[in-house]
Design an enzyme around this catalytic site. Sequence first.
Site, short mmCIF file in Angstrom:
data_model
loop_
_atom_site.label_atom_id
_atom_site.label_comp_id
_atom_site.label_asym_id
_atom_site.label_seq_id
_atom_site.Cartn_x
_atom_site.Cartn_y
_atom_site.Cartn_z
CG HIS A 222 -2.04 0.97 1.08
ND1 HIS A 222 -2.23 1.95 2.12
CD2 HIS A 222 -3.05 0.87 0.45
CE1 HIS A 222 -3.34 2.74 1.88
NE2 HIS A 222 -3.74 2.06 0.98
CE LYS A 224 -1.27 4.89 -1.36
NZ LYS A 224 -1.74 4.22 -0.29
CG ASP A 229 18.76 12.23 -9.45
OD1 ASP A 229 18.73 11.38 -10.30
OD2 ASP A 229 18.50 13.62 -10.28
CG HIS A 409 -7.46 8.24 0.47
ND1 HIS A 409 -6.01 8.19 -0.17
CD2 HIS A 409 -7.94 7.01 0.54
CE1 HIS A 409 -5.68 6.98 -0.08
NE2 HIS A 409 -6.59 6.20 0.04
CE LYS A 411 -3.83 6.79 2.97
NZ LYS A 411 -5.25 6.38 3.14
CG ASP A 416 2.10 16.71 22.54
OD1 ASP A 416 0.99 16.79 22.85
OD2 ASP A 416 2.74 15.97 23.31
#
Length: 491
Positions: A222, A224, A229, A409, A411, A416
């Site tokens: 899952h 991405k 470089d 969508h 995450k 703090d």
Amino acid sequence: MPFDLLHVGPLVLLAHILGIIAAAHAILHTRTSQGAIAWAVSLVAMPYLTLVPYLFLGRSKFAGYADARRVENELLRTRAHPHVWDTHASSAGLPTQQLGSRLVQSLTRLGGMPFLPGNTVRTLVNGTATFEAIFEAIENARRYVIVQFFIVRDDALGDMLKDALIAKAQQGVRVYFLYDSIGSFDLPHRYVAALRAAGIEMQPFATNRRFVNRLQLNFRNHRKIVSVDGERAFIGGHNVGVEYLGAKPPLSPWRDTHIEVRGPAVASIQFVFIEDWYWATQQLPEFDVPAVDSVVPSVNHGANERAANNMHCIVLPSGPADKQETCSLFFVEAINAARERIWITTPYLVPDEAVFAALRLAALRGVDVRILIPSRRDHRVVFAASKLYAYDSLRAGIRIFRYQPGFLHQKVVLIDSSAAAIGSANLDNRSFRLNFEIMVLTVDRGFALEVETMLLDDFAESREIDSDEYRKSNALQRMLMHVARLFSPIL
């Protein structure tokens, strides 16, 4: 009618026998007791509906898989890890001051990677900003580009990525492209063939490399990741598809977040890709990682970026082959570390008991606990289960917000005023135990303020829910929510 019963009766009996056998298998092999109970009850009670899904989704322990993957990872981390790990393995002064020595120690042991100083991280708050930055980085690539996505679609955005990578390959830039074989199940062969014909190394990630179980749909990759470089890396929630640009109703506008990382932490992100690439191909990608000094940012790349020497980052990869349940334990540790606030955004609110307990305890000790979830659904069962977890959270003093403009969508975890984590992991069992994920935790007050500002904008476009919504639900809606939550360990 008697003739029909003679044929239907044995089929019903066979389904129940197979259901009992599958239930016994689930009890022996499912990773958690809650998941084992969920599968066993459903297989015995409703074998006609659950036998086929169990073939595809039920194996949360893949015989031999975890051991094989774990051995490979340990060998790579021993023999081929980035040299910056040795240089900065003990450079955790600022993280220790901000988060405490115990949390720093647990996170470095949990993820198997050190905190690295000298990074610049900036937020990319939507699909347009994310892919503009990614395409700009690819256009300026001189040596190599690595690309990894869960979903790659053959649409307008997919074509833009394909054309950009082919153009760089024709200039002699090495390109490595890894995509998940299930997440990108509808990616046509012509798309892959065009990239390979241009000299691009393109491989599907599959869990059945050495095994005969072709029905396995668990253990998806899952992550991405894009890196160019060894100088710039991008991770977050976006996949390659026009819906991530907000161009596909009814979920648009799509709300997601990526980050761009510059500095030594890029080597850690790339190493996560190397582990995945080696599993898929049994070969190490051929690219040289630049010296440490050359990857530390020395110029101002934008107003949102902070001084490099203030940003300490740790890369936290997680997956089903880990010795510990890395993703779940990361969330538990992050929540337990919060003293003032813990703000989390997730498309799916289906926490395991450990994470849910940590959230409730944080609220009880006076921490400002907020969770931002979608108001629109993309999976009916998951959405129904999330609704019940949301109402249970309210009773513990946790504030739940629903994002209104479109599907949420992203995450994000804000701890703090000192740290924020962004990546690919959702607050659900699939991310905790069944998927390969990646999060980057950045310790820096300036970056935390940037994330806070972004989330405050999201909260301003959200609606805070209260317990009246559950009480006003009719009996059928309540029943559906409770039934959906029974399946939460396997969602």
